[in-house]
Design a protein around this motif. Structure first.
Motif, mmCIF file in Angstrom:
data_model
loop_
_atom_site.group_PDB
_atom_site.id
_atom_site.type_symbol
_atom_site.label_atom_id
_atom_site.label_comp_id
_atom_site.label_asym_id
_atom_site.label_seq_id
_atom_site.Cartn_x
_atom_site.Cartn_y
_atom_site.Cartn_z
ATOM 1 N N VAL A 3 -7.595 64.882 80.994
ATOM 2 C CA VAL A 3 -6.428 64.571 80.156
ATOM 3 C C VAL A 3 -5.993 65.792 79.357
ATOM 4 C CG1 VAL A 3 -5.539 63.082 78.319
ATOM 5 C CG2 VAL A 3 -7.265 62.192 79.891
ATOM 6 N N ARG A 13 -2.424 67.267 76.837
ATOM 7 C CA ARG A 13 -1.185 66.903 76.177
ATOM 8 C C ARG A 13 -0.439 68.187 75.828
ATOM 9 N NH1 ARG A 13 -1.384 62.798 71.060
ATOM 10 N NH2 ARG A 13 0.764 62.186 71.263
ATOM 11 N N GLN A 62 -3.587 69.563 73.109
ATOM 12 C CA GLN A 62 -4.780 68.712 73.021
ATOM 13 C C GLN A 62 -5.317 68.519 74.432
ATOM 14 O OE1 GLN A 62 -3.543 65.190 70.942
ATOM 15 N NE2 GLN A 62 -5.464 64.121 71.294
ATOM 16 N N GLN A 78 8.035 58.667 84.406
ATOM 17 C CA GLN A 78 6.703 59.174 84.808
ATOM 18 C C GLN A 78 6.809 59.962 86.098
ATOM 19 O OE1 GLN A 78 3.514 56.442 85.301
ATOM 20 N NE2 GLN A 78 3.600 55.710 83.190
ATOM 21 N N THR A 131 -0.619 62.253 86.862
ATOM 22 C CA THR A 131 0.523 61.485 86.358
ATOM 23 C C THR A 131 0.913 62.101 85.016
ATOM 24 O OG1 THR A 131 -0.321 59.481 87.392
ATOM 25 C CG2 THR A 131 1.371 59.185 85.717
ATOM 26 N N VAL A 189 3.444 61.664 81.698
ATOM 27 C CA VAL A 189 4.346 60.734 81.004
ATOM 28 C C VAL A 189 4.907 61.372 79.746
ATOM 29 C CG1 VAL A 189 3.254 58.578 81.744
ATOM 30 C CG2 VAL A 189 2.437 59.688 79.676
ATOM 31 N N PRO A 190 6.167 61.057 79.435
ATOM 32 C CA PRO A 190 6.699 61.514 78.154
ATOM 33 C C PRO A 190 6.093 60.694 77.026
ATOM 34 C CG PRO A 190 8.361 60.238 79.355
ATOM 35 C CD PRO A 190 7.150 60.294 80.239
ATOM 36 N N ASN A 191 5.795 61.317 75.909
ATOM 37 C CA ASN A 191 5.308 60.586 74.724
ATOM 38 C C ASN A 191 6.544 60.238 73.897
ATOM 39 O OD1 ASN A 191 2.849 63.186 74.572
ATOM 40 N ND2 ASN A 191 2.625 61.201 75.551
ATOM 41 N N ILE A 192 6.920 58.967 73.945
ATOM 42 C CA ILE A 192 8.157 58.549 73.277
ATOM 43 C C ILE A 192 7.810 57.860 71.954
ATOM 44 C CG2 ILE A 192 10.242 57.126 73.497
ATOM 45 C CD1 ILE A 192 9.963 57.559 76.566
ATOM 46 N N ARG A 193 8.309 58.421 70.853
ATOM 47 C CA ARG A 193 8.049 57.842 69.522
ATOM 48 C C ARG A 193 9.396 57.659 68.830
ATOM 49 N NH1 ARG A 193 4.071 57.931 72.146
ATOM 50 N NH2 ARG A 193 2.129 59.053 71.722
ATOM 51 N N THR A 206 2.045 63.850 78.160
ATOM 52 C CA THR A 206 0.610 63.698 78.438
ATOM 53 C C THR A 206 0.416 63.674 79.941
ATOM 54 O OG1 THR A 206 0.238 62.423 76.430
ATOM 55 C CG2 THR A 206 -1.395 62.161 78.170
ATOM 56 N N VAL A 232 -2.487 62.788 82.867
ATOM 57 C CA VAL A 232 -3.785 62.174 83.164
ATOM 58 C C VAL A 232 -4.034 62.384 84.646
ATOM 59 C CG1 VAL A 232 -5.104 60.016 83.184
ATOM 60 C CG2 VAL A 232 -3.449 60.458 81.352
#
Ligand SMILES: Cc1cc2nc3c(=O)[nH]c(=O)nc-3n(C[C@H](O)[C@H](O)[C@H](O)COP(=O)(O)O)c2cc1C
Lengths: 248, 159
Positions: free
Chosen positions: B44, B46, B55, B101, B121, B123-127, B135, B137
């Motif tokens: 993993v 980030r 990270q 993704q 894979t 993915v966007p980190n959506i906040r 991120t 994985v």
């Protein structure tokens, strides 16, 4: 009005009474009425969530995804200790020595815990095994999963590490572990629904100090932990991002 | 990003020059040695929105051959292998920047010039409705899929 508390149904049956004691402790410590409802399986629990009948929950990581992203739940704490890992086992006499040895047509015994099954499926991918070339047999309990494997009715079984360790040594001796997950980043979390957000600080305070009393310690150890750890919302969001990569 | 120093036993290593999408270049030395995927694990990492590593987990550190401190703050293309076609990464970036993704088979370069294969894979980190980072994985791919990806990537690089 009382608040509805539930626990994701992945815990061992022997712990049911401990969750009732935990609930009593929670109500006394916070002086609010809380009703514990333990659902009979994942489908019943999902239905209760959809019907808005859950206000607080000790959630497995997959339920946490749904609750945080779609239902506005907030993560406040998690038990310390080992994260949620699983094993894939076969019978001692089975010809496969590792996942790569498993052929198409492999029969899988599993329960209906979506976490365990999703990770188990990922750990079969290196052998090019997927839903289209395996046979899945769902069983009601992990004991039945182990029995299917021992009787040769399934080639492999998916078990949470806790359930595997809980099998008698006699049964374990007849099984071999083909792989143990080492995901590290996925764990249960304690979540509060919107109606309890205003009380979040109180919940955090009593959970994080639970290990300071003897009674609290006993309860924690019955639930498989030594203390609660604080979690930031971002830690849980990160865990959910990771889970989202595993579920398609 | 710094050039890779030539490995001590440079006999088997082949020198390559990587041209990155941002115009930077880097010299690397590549061997044929593959490190097997660690069983049961996820790798993993980030990044921020520009692809700078912020990270990562211990499996990521172990597989890369770098120290954690050499990874954090570096662009993710530190792991780019010359056998990977740039069009794969263009597709990755277009997909995740659009909020979706991306998955694919990736051959990554280790610090020692060796490599490891993953199924990744991203993915966007959506906040609060905004993309704040990404991120990735990775999990263990099957050898059949790796062989297919290897063949396609050779084809893409040639064309
Ligand atoms: C979260 C994330 C993870 C990535 N992981 C890798 C990786 O493991 N290996 C890799 O070569 N590129 C990875 N990339 C893509 C790199 O950012 C970069 O696009 C790629 O190495 C090719 O370099 P270039 O785009 O400069 O040509 C990742 C990007 C993101 C956003």
């Amino acid at each position: 009005m009382s608040f509805n508390f539930t626990v994701s149904p992945s815990f061992p049956a022997e712990r049911i009474s401990d969750w009732y004691i935990f609930n009593t402790w929670l109500q006394r410590s916070l002086s609010i009425p809380i009703h514990l409802e333990l659902h009979d399986g994942f489908d019943a629990q999902r239905a209760a969530i959809e019907a808005g009948q859950v206000d607080l929950i000790h959630a497995n990581p997959f339920d946490a995804s749904l609750l945080v992203r779609e239902k506005g739940f907030r993560a406040i704490a998690r038990p310390d200790g080992a994260p949620d890992e699983m094993v894939i086992v076969s019978a001692q006499g089975h010809p496969a020595l590792a996942i790569d040895d498993l052929p198409p047509g492999t029969r899988i015994a599993c329960a209906n815990d979506p976490c365990v099954n999703t990770i188990g499926r990922i750990l079969l991918e290196p052998a090019n095994l997927g839903a289209d070339n395996t046979v899945e047999q769902q069983r009601g309990t992990y004991i039945q999963v182990a029995k299917d494997v021992l009787r040769g009715q399934a080639d492999v079984g998916f078990l949470p590490v806790g359930a595997y360790r809980g099998l008698s040594s006699l049964v374990r001796r007849e099984l071999k572990v083909l792989v143990t997950s080492d995901i590290q980043v996925i764990h249960h979390v304690f979540l509060l629904g919107r109606d309890l957000h205003a009380r979040a600080d109180d919940f955090v305070r009593i959970l994080l100090s639970m290990h300071e009393t003897e009674k609290g310690q006993d309860l924690l150890s019955a639930l498989g932990a030594t203390r609660w750890q604080a979690v930031e919302q971002e830690d849980v969001e990160f865990m959910i991002d990771i889970i989202s990569t595993l579920t398609q | 990003m710094l050039d890779m120093p030539p490995p001590p036993n440079a006999g088997g290593a082949i020198e390559h020059r990587l041209d990155y999408a941002d115009g930077n270049r880097r010299r690397v030395f590549v061997t044929h040695i593959e490190t097997p995927y660690p069983k049961g694990r996820l790798i993993v990492s980030r990044t921020d929105t520009r692809g700078i590593i912020t990270q990562c987990n211990q499996s990521f550190v172990d597989m890369s051959g770098y120290e954690r401190g050499e990874l954090i703050g570096q662009p993710h293309c530190l792991l780019r292998h010359p056998d990977m076609p740039s069009v794969a990464f263009r597709d990755l970036w277009e997909t995740v920047q659009a909020g979706r993704q991306w998955h694919g088979y990736v051959k990554n370069l280790r610090k020692d010039g060796g490599h490891y294969w993953v199924f990744a894979t991203v993915v966007p980190n959506i906040r609060d409705g905004r993309i704040v980072g990404y991120t990735s994985v990775r999990r263990e791919p099957s050898r059949e899929r790796v062989a297919q990806a290897e063949a396609s990537y050779k084809e893409w690089i040639r064309s």
